[in-house]
Design a protein around this motif. Structure first.
Motif, PDB file in Angstrom:
ATOM      1  N   ARG A  30      -3.422   5.474   0.324  1.00 37.48           N
ATOM      2  CA  ARG A  30      -2.791   5.031  -0.927  1.00 37.48           C
ATOM      3  C   ARG A  30      -1.792   6.056  -1.441  1.00 37.48           C
ATOM      4  N   GLU A  31      -2.058   7.332  -1.206  1.00 39.78           N
ATOM      5  CA  GLU A  31      -1.110   8.376  -1.615  1.00 39.78           C
ATOM      6  C   GLU A  31       0.225   8.197  -0.905  1.00 39.78           C
ATOM      7  N   LYS A  32       0.185   7.892   0.384  1.00 39.69           N
ATOM      8  CA  LYS A  32       1.422   7.674   1.135  1.00 39.69           C
ATOM      9  C   LYS A  32       2.118   6.396   0.671  1.00 39.69           C
ATOM     10  N   ALA A  33       1.314   5.380   0.360  1.00 37.53           N
ATOM     11  CA  ALA A  33       1.893   4.133  -0.145  1.00 37.53           C
ATOM     12  C   ALA A  33       2.652   4.382  -1.445  1.00 37.53           C
ATOM     13  N   GLU A  34       2.098   5.243  -2.291  1.00 36.11           N
ATOM     14  CA  GLU A  34       2.763   5.529  -3.567  1.00 36.11           C
ATOM     15  C   GLU A  34       4.105   6.221  -3.343  1.00 36.11           C
ATOM     16  N   GLU A  35       4.195   7.059  -2.316  1.00 35.93           N
ATOM     17  CA  GLU A  35       5.485   7.670  -1.972  1.00 35.93           C
ATOM     18  C   GLU A  35       6.507   6.592  -1.621  1.00 35.93           C
ATOM     19  N   LEU A 223      -5.218  -3.292   7.406  1.00 40.11           N
ATOM     20  CA  LEU A 223      -4.031  -3.917   6.814  1.00 40.11           C
ATOM     21  C   LEU A 223      -3.166  -2.884   6.098  1.00 40.11           C
ATOM     22  N   ALA A 224      -3.813  -1.910   5.448  1.00 35.15           N
ATOM     23  CA  ALA A 224      -3.067  -0.857   4.760  1.00 35.15           C
ATOM     24  C   ALA A 224      -2.209  -0.081   5.749  1.00 35.15           C
ATOM     25  N   ASN A 225      -2.773   0.233   6.898  1.00 36.66           N
ATOM     26  CA  ASN A 225      -2.024   0.959   7.919  1.00 36.66           C
ATOM     27  C   ASN A 225      -0.845   0.119   8.422  1.00 36.66           C
ATOM     28  N   GLU A 226      -1.074  -1.195   8.604  1.00 34.47           N
ATOM     29  CA  GLU A 226       0.005  -2.094   9.039  1.00 34.47           C
ATOM     30  C   GLU A 226       1.108  -2.158   7.989  1.00 34.47           C
ATOM     31  N   MET A 227       0.723  -2.245   6.723  1.00 42.26           N
ATOM     32  CA  MET A 227       1.728  -2.373   5.672  1.00 42.26           C
ATOM     33  C   MET A 227       2.494  -1.080   5.450  1.00 42.26           C
ATOM     34  N   LEU A 228       1.856   0.055   5.666  1.00 40.48           N
ATOM     35  CA  LEU A 228       2.591   1.322   5.600  1.00 40.48           C
ATOM     36  C   LEU A 228       3.692   1.357   6.649  1.00 40.48           C
ATOM     37  N   GLY A 237      12.657   4.318   8.014  1.00 35.36           N
ATOM     38  CA  GLY A 237      11.937   5.452   8.587  1.00 35.36           C
ATOM     39  C   GLY A 237      11.901   6.694   7.739  1.00 35.36           C
ATOM     40  N   LYS A 238      11.973   6.543   6.408  1.00 40.57           N
ATOM     41  CA  LYS A 238      11.999   7.708   5.510  1.00 40.57           C
ATOM     42  C   LYS A 238      10.745   8.572   5.644  1.00 40.57           C
ATOM     43  N   VAL A 239       9.597   7.941   5.902  1.00 37.64           N
ATOM     44  CA  VAL A 239       8.350   8.700   6.027  1.00 37.64           C
ATOM     45  C   VAL A 239       7.669   8.366   7.354  1.00 37.64           C
ATOM     46  N   GLY A 240       8.464   8.122   8.364  1.00 31.32           N
ATOM     47  CA  GLY A 240       7.981   7.592   9.636  1.00 31.32           C
ATOM     48  C   GLY A 240       6.878   8.373  10.323  1.00 31.32           C
ATOM     49  N   GLN A 241       7.094   9.661  10.594  1.00 36.67           N
ATOM     50  CA  GLN A 241       6.105  10.438  11.327  1.00 36.67           C
ATOM     51  C   GLN A 241       4.813  10.556  10.547  1.00 36.67           C
ATOM     52  N   ASP A 242       4.941  10.692   9.231  1.00 33.60           N
ATOM     53  CA  ASP A 242       3.744  10.760   8.390  1.00 33.60           C
ATOM     54  C   ASP A 242       2.898   9.506   8.542  1.00 33.60           C
ATOM     55  N   VAL A 243       3.552   8.346   8.585  1.00 35.76           N
ATOM     56  CA  VAL A 243       2.837   7.077   8.702  1.00 35.76           C
ATOM     57  C   VAL A 243       2.108   7.003  10.039  1.00 35.76           C
ATOM     58  N   LYS A 244       2.765   7.428  11.113  1.00 39.63           N
ATOM     59  CA  LYS A 244       2.126   7.424  12.428  1.00 39.63           C
ATOM     60  C   LYS A 244       0.910   8.340  12.444  1.00 39.63           C
ATOM     61  N   ASP A 245       1.050   9.519  11.853  1.00 42.81           N
ATOM     62  CA  ASP A 245      -0.064  10.469  11.817  1.00 42.81           C
ATOM     63  C   ASP A 245      -1.229   9.934  10.980  1.00 42.81           C
ATOM     64  N   GLY A 247      -2.170   6.914  10.622  1.00 40.66           N
ATOM     65  CA  GLY A 247      -2.906   5.911  11.378  1.00 40.66           C
ATOM     66  C   GLY A 247      -4.020   6.529  12.202  1.00 40.66           C
ATOM     67  N   ILE A 248      -3.770   7.717  12.728  1.00 38.48           N
ATOM     68  CA  ILE A 248      -4.782   8.430  13.509  1.00 38.48           C
ATOM     69  C   ILE A 248      -5.809   9.073  12.580  1.00 38.48           C
ATOM     70  N   GLN A 249      -5.313   9.657  11.486  1.00 40.85           N
ATOM     71  CA  GLN A 249      -6.198  10.384  10.576  1.00 40.85           C
ATOM     72  C   GLN A 249      -7.222   9.476   9.908  1.00 40.85           C
ATOM     73  N   TYR A 250      -6.769   8.288   9.485  1.00 39.00           N
ATOM     74  CA  TYR A 250      -7.716   7.440   8.752  1.00 39.00           C
ATOM     75  C   TYR A 250      -8.813   6.920   9.688  1.00 39.00           C
ATOM     76  N   GLN A 251      -8.463   6.673  10.967  1.00 34.43           N
ATOM     77  CA  GLN A 251      -9.469   6.240  11.939  1.00 34.43           C
ATOM     78  C   GLN A 251     -10.509   7.330  12.143  1.00 34.43           C
ATOM     79  N   LYS A 252     -10.062   8.563  12.203  1.00 34.13           N
ATOM     80  CA  LYS A 252     -10.984   9.701  12.374  1.00 34.13           C
ATOM     81  C   LYS A 252     -11.851   9.865  11.136  1.00 34.13           C
TER      82      LYS A 252
END
Length: 257
Positions: A30-35, A223-228, A237-245, A247-252
């Protein structure tokens, strides 16, 4: 011996632990979504939404995150956890529709965005007239004038579209939007729809039961990961790499907390 999958490890956790991990993972996403939303709000404030397509994307993203905020609020109020399927169904609908919209050509995107905006306006305007609600009619007129700034000066939605809708059915939205595992996700959508209609299945969960909330929360995080990713695409792609990372972090985080 076959190594355990992440799904196996997740299911081995007690429901209360899964709930705690899911809530923590959502706060991170949600923090990334707010960005992303701040960037969209900045564009709106600067008058960058010169095309009704951009407005459709921003509103869809904003309402999606409101749905998920509502979903995870259920986790704080155990009395209502068995109702968690309502917002996650609404969120899934928005993911599918935005994915479909994203994969259309420009003219088709404009048709979709125009229909979504003006059909809702017309329905509300007709209702305000029936109820003789002059104040509400005036507010609708204000929204309409703002929409005219996007280059659509007329409510040009055909009678056919009002009957059928501009978007295809949910399954075709998922397939046309190239949503991953569309068939499986549509099956979940059907299940959520059944639960939302107050049938017997919904009564299998008792108030305060973590299990139903956890199931909804797990889908909500996916769904949150998909929508990000979808939001990032429309932000170029303003926050592209962060979004990819993420996806891995939330699964862990679901497993480790």
């Amino acid at each position: 011996m076959t190594p355990k999958t992440q799904a196996d490890l997740w299911l081995e956790l007690p429901p209360k632990t899964r709930k705690r991990h899911a809530m923590k993972a959502y706060r991170m996403l949600r923090e990334k979504a707010e960005e992303q939303l701040k960037l969209f709000r900045k564009r709106e404030k600067e008058g960058s939404f010169k095309d009704i397509r951009h407005l459709f994307v921003f509103i869809t993203l904003k309402e999606f995150w409101e749905d998920l905020d509502f979903l995870f609020d259920f986790g704080k109020k155990s009395k209502w956890q068995e109702k968690a399927h309502y917002p996650v169904r609404s969120a899934l609908d928005k993911v599918a529709r935005l994915a479909y919209f994203t994969h259309q050509k420009e003219m088709r995107q404009k048709e979709l965005a125009r229909f979504e905006a003006f059909s809702s306006l017309k329905s509300c305007y007709d209702m305000s007239k029936r109820n003789q609600d002059a104040e509400f009619s005036q507010k609708i007129a204000q929204v309409y004038n703002k929409l005219k700034e996007t280059g659509d000066p007329e409510i040009s939605v055909s009678k056919k579209l009002f009957k059928t809708g501009a978007f295809p059915n949910m399954k075709d939205c998922m397939i046309g939007g190239k949503v991953q595992n569309a068939d499986a996700l549509y099956t979940q959508y059907e299940d959520l729809s059944n639960l939302s209609h107050g049938n017997y299945l919904r009564n299998l969960w008792k108030a305060g039961d973590n299990t139903h909330f956890v199931r909804s929360a797990q889908l909500g995080l996916h769904l949150a990961n998909e929508m990000l990713r979808g939001g990032d695409f429309h932000l170029n792609g303003k926050v592209g790499q962060d979004v990819k990372d993420l996806g891995i972090q939330y699964q862990k985080m679901l497993i480790d907390g």
